[in-house]
Design a protein around this motif. Structure first.
Motif, mmCIF file in Angstrom:
data_model
loop_
_atom_site.group_PDB
_atom_site.id
_atom_site.type_symbol
_atom_site.label_atom_id
_atom_site.label_comp_id
_atom_site.label_asym_id
_atom_site.label_seq_id
_atom_site.Cartn_x
_atom_site.Cartn_y
_atom_site.Cartn_z
ATOM 1 N N ASP A 53 0.991 -1.110 0.156
ATOM 2 C CA ASP A 53 -0.049 0.149 0.025
ATOM 3 C C ASP A 53 0.767 1.150 -0.142
ATOM 4 O OD1 ASP A 53 -2.609 -1.589 -0.025
ATOM 5 O OD2 ASP A 53 -2.618 -1.292 2.100
ATOM 6 N N LEU A 54 1.870 1.142 0.652
ATOM 7 C CA LEU A 54 2.664 2.293 0.685
ATOM 8 C C LEU A 54 3.611 2.641 -0.548
ATOM 9 C CD1 LEU A 54 4.442 1.912 4.469
ATOM 10 C CD2 LEU A 54 2.906 3.541 3.605
ATOM 11 N N LEU A 55 4.046 1.664 -1.014
ATOM 12 C CA LEU A 55 4.727 1.730 -2.261
ATOM 13 C C LEU A 55 3.716 2.098 -3.383
ATOM 14 C CD1 LEU A 55 7.093 -1.095 -2.236
ATOM 15 C CD2 LEU A 55 7.785 1.201 -2.379
ATOM 16 N N LYS A 56 2.431 1.539 -3.298
ATOM 17 C CA LYS A 56 1.595 1.902 -4.513
ATOM 18 C C LYS A 56 1.040 3.319 -4.532
ATOM 19 C CE LYS A 56 -2.485 -0.189 -4.259
ATOM 20 N NZ LYS A 56 -3.711 -1.077 -4.051
ATOM 21 N N ASN A 57 0.616 3.767 -3.365
ATOM 22 C CA ASN A 57 0.426 5.001 -3.012
ATOM 23 C C ASN A 57 1.395 6.119 -3.518
ATOM 24 O OD1 ASN A 57 -2.169 4.109 -2.081
ATOM 25 N ND2 ASN A 57 -1.715 4.428 0.090
ATOM 26 N N ALA A 58 2.650 5.486 -3.220
ATOM 27 C CA ALA A 58 3.781 6.489 -3.712
ATOM 28 C C ALA A 58 3.802 6.626 -5.178
ATOM 29 C CB ALA A 58 4.953 6.446 -2.764
ATOM 30 N N GLY A 59 3.435 5.631 -5.796
ATOM 31 C CA GLY A 59 3.713 5.262 -7.174
ATOM 32 C C GLY A 59 4.847 4.493 -7.549
ATOM 33 N N GLY A 60 5.479 3.873 -6.765
ATOM 34 C CA GLY A 60 6.719 3.209 -6.468
ATOM 35 C C GLY A 60 6.249 1.631 -7.078
ATOM 36 N N LEU A 61 5.047 1.171 -7.096
ATOM 37 C CA LEU A 61 4.588 -0.154 -7.123
ATOM 38 C C LEU A 61 3.674 -0.241 -8.278
ATOM 39 C CD1 LEU A 61 4.671 -3.160 -6.414
ATOM 40 C CD2 LEU A 61 2.812 -2.448 -4.826
ATOM 41 N N ALA A 62 3.684 -1.375 -9.300
ATOM 42 C CA ALA A 62 2.936 -1.501 -10.274
ATOM 43 C C ALA A 62 2.269 -2.784 -10.036
ATOM 44 C CB ALA A 62 3.641 -1.510 -11.753
ATOM 45 N N ILE A 63 1.118 -3.039 -10.179
ATOM 46 C CA ILE A 63 0.416 -4.198 -10.208
ATOM 47 C C ILE A 63 0.200 -4.981 -11.646
ATOM 48 C CG2 ILE A 63 -1.613 -5.664 -8.990
ATOM 49 C CD1 ILE A 63 0.063 -3.719 -7.113
ATOM 50 N N ALA A 64 0.807 -5.891 -11.640
ATOM 51 C CA ALA A 64 0.542 -6.960 -12.953
ATOM 52 C C ALA A 64 -0.553 -8.066 -12.747
ATOM 53 C CB ALA A 64 1.951 -7.631 -13.616
ATOM 54 N N ALA A 65 -1.719 -7.856 -13.533
ATOM 55 C CA ALA A 65 -2.691 -8.951 -13.530
ATOM 56 C C ALA A 65 -2.185 -10.192 -14.069
ATOM 57 C CB ALA A 65 -4.013 -8.485 -14.055
ATOM 58 N N ASP A 66 -1.482 -10.282 -15.019
ATOM 59 C CA ASP A 66 -1.010 -11.443 -15.648
ATOM 60 C C ASP A 66 0.380 -11.265 -16.356
ATOM 61 O OD1 ASP A 66 -1.566 -9.679 -18.106
ATOM 62 O OD2 ASP A 66 -3.580 -10.406 -18.158
ATOM 63 N N ALA A 67 0.847 -12.285 -17.144
ATOM 64 C CA ALA A 67 2.135 -12.281 -17.850
ATOM 65 C C ALA A 67 2.248 -11.148 -18.910
ATOM 66 C CB ALA A 67 2.465 -13.524 -18.654
ATOM 67 N N VAL A 68 1.098 -10.858 -19.512
ATOM 68 C CA VAL A 68 0.937 -9.865 -20.536
ATOM 69 C C VAL A 68 1.197 -8.516 -19.881
ATOM 70 C CG1 VAL A 68 -0.295 -8.663 -22.424
ATOM 71 C CG2 VAL A 68 -0.145 -11.177 -22.048
#
Length: 91
Positions: free
Chosen positions: A25-40
């Protein structure tokens, strides 16, 4: 997640982050984390960061700021344990 952030590298994770919810949550809120739903989406995000140095560096610095703000957690935890535990001389 915090290790790459400490090096100034943005992080990618899959959608299941329950073991790292607070850091995620901390990284995501700061913009330092991307979430990948799948391999593509993982592949697309990596390509985007490889092709855009500026974006990757900015997001990496955001991730590093989160890591820096949260460094010393172990030391704070140990100090809190010491505060709550009776001293060894009193036992």
């Amino acid at each position: 997640m915090i290790e790459p952030a400490a090096w100034g590298i943005p992080t990618i994770s899959g959608p299941y982050m329950h073991n790292f919810a607070t850091v995620a949550d901390l990284l995501k809120n700061a913009g330092g984390l991307a979430i990948a739903a799948d391999a593509v989406s993982l592949s697309n995000q990596i390509k985007q960061w490889l092709l855009n140095d500026k974006e990757r560096q900015v997001l990496g610095q955001r991730a590093r700021a989160v890591a820096k703000q949260n460094s010393g957690a172990l030391q704070r935890l140990l100090e809190e344990i010491d505060r709550l535990m009776p001293s060894s001389g009193k036992m």
